[in-house]
Design an enzyme around this catalytic site. Structure first.
Site, short mmCIF file in Angstrom:
data_model
loop_
_atom_site.label_atom_id
_atom_site.label_comp_id
_atom_site.label_asym_id
_atom_site.label_seq_id
_atom_site.Cartn_x
_atom_site.Cartn_y
_atom_site.Cartn_z
CE LYS A 42 -2.56 -2.57 3.22
NZ LYS A 42 -2.75 -2.69 4.76
N GLY A 43 2.22 1.00 0.40
CA GLY A 43 3.03 2.28 0.69
C GLY A 43 3.14 3.24 -0.54
CD GLU A 98 8.32 -0.32 -2.67
OE1 GLU A 98 7.33 0.08 -2.23
OE2 GLU A 98 8.68 -1.47 -2.25
CG ASP A 102 15.18 -0.85 5.06
OD1 ASP A 102 16.10 -0.04 5.45
OD2 ASP A 102 14.69 -1.72 5.75
CE LYS A 130 14.86 3.56 6.30
NZ LYS A 130 14.20 2.52 7.14
CG ASP A 158 2.76 0.79 7.62
OD1 ASP A 158 3.65 0.69 6.30
OD2 ASP A 158 2.55 -0.10 8.16
NE ARG A 164 -0.62 1.87 5.02
CZ ARG A 164 0.40 1.05 4.53
NH1 ARG A 164 1.50 1.42 4.00
NH2 ARG A 164 0.55 -0.04 5.01
#
Ligand code: IMP
Ligand code: MG
Length: 179
Positions: A42-43, A98, A102, A130, A158, A164
């Site tokens: 969902k991001g 995206e 990470d 990151k 989130d 969010r």
């Protein structure tokens, strides 16, 4: 919700400016070509919504829902596809969108799956990156902001399904994680 915030890393205005810059680059790179933008839910929901409205060429959209973290803040390396694409990507130019990269495990895995479906090209666009946390080699074509190794929330991203809807990107106070 705002009481839980330690620091705002990127304001609404800074994000909007960056999204516009990314969209302009994407517009130039794909002019005259077909383009399918694939959001990883969902991001990426909010980022993708803003991004595609600034891309000034025809495009199609599709979504995948994947889960890699569960309720924790650490990537497990195990990616579950909860919802696959609706359309075939054979022969298409694919841009994966995206929220944040990470360890890179999620996208490394997804890119592998999508590559097998014979698209013409696959590129990756992320709002946040990151690089210090990377565990696998991953080529990222469009990066909004590089950030240090800190857990962030907001603008679609989130912590345990919360935060969010914050319009900016922020770091939470340490005590939030102990609740
Ligand atoms: P990766 O597989 O380790 O690259 O993780 C990618 C996914 O983990 C992202 O799409 C996010 O959903 C989540 N994630 C990574 N870092 C953060 C963070 O700082 N806050 C919230 N979610 C994160
Ligand atoms: Mg997440």
């Amino acid at each position: 919700m705002k009481n839980d915030i330690k620091e705002i890393l990127f304001s609404e205005e800074e994000i909007a400016k960056k999204v516009k810059e990314l969209a302009q680059k994407i517009t130039e790179d794909y002019r005259g070509k077909d383009l399918t933008v694939i959001g990883i839910l969902k991001g990426s929901n909010i980022f993708m919504g803003d991004l595609i409205r600034k891309i000034d060429i025809p495009l199609q959209i599709d979504f995948m829902v994947v889960s890699s973290y569960g309720q924790s803040t650490e990537s497990s390396g195990i990616v579950k596809v909860l919802k696959d694409l609706d359309y075939s990507i054979e022969g298409k130019n694919i841009l994966i969108v995206e929220d944040i990269i990470d360890t890179g495990l999620t996208l490394h895995y997804l890119k592998g799956i999508l590559q097998k479906r014979n698209p013409n090209s696959i590129k990756i666009c992320t709002l946040l990156d990151k690089p210090a946390r990377r565990k696998v080699d991953l080529e990222v074509d469009y990066v909004g902001f590089q950030i240090p190794d800190e857990f962030i929330v907001g603008y679609g991203i989130d912590y345990s399904e919360k935060y969010r809807n914050l319009p900016f990107v922020a770091v939470l106070k340490d005590e939030v994680y102990k609740k």
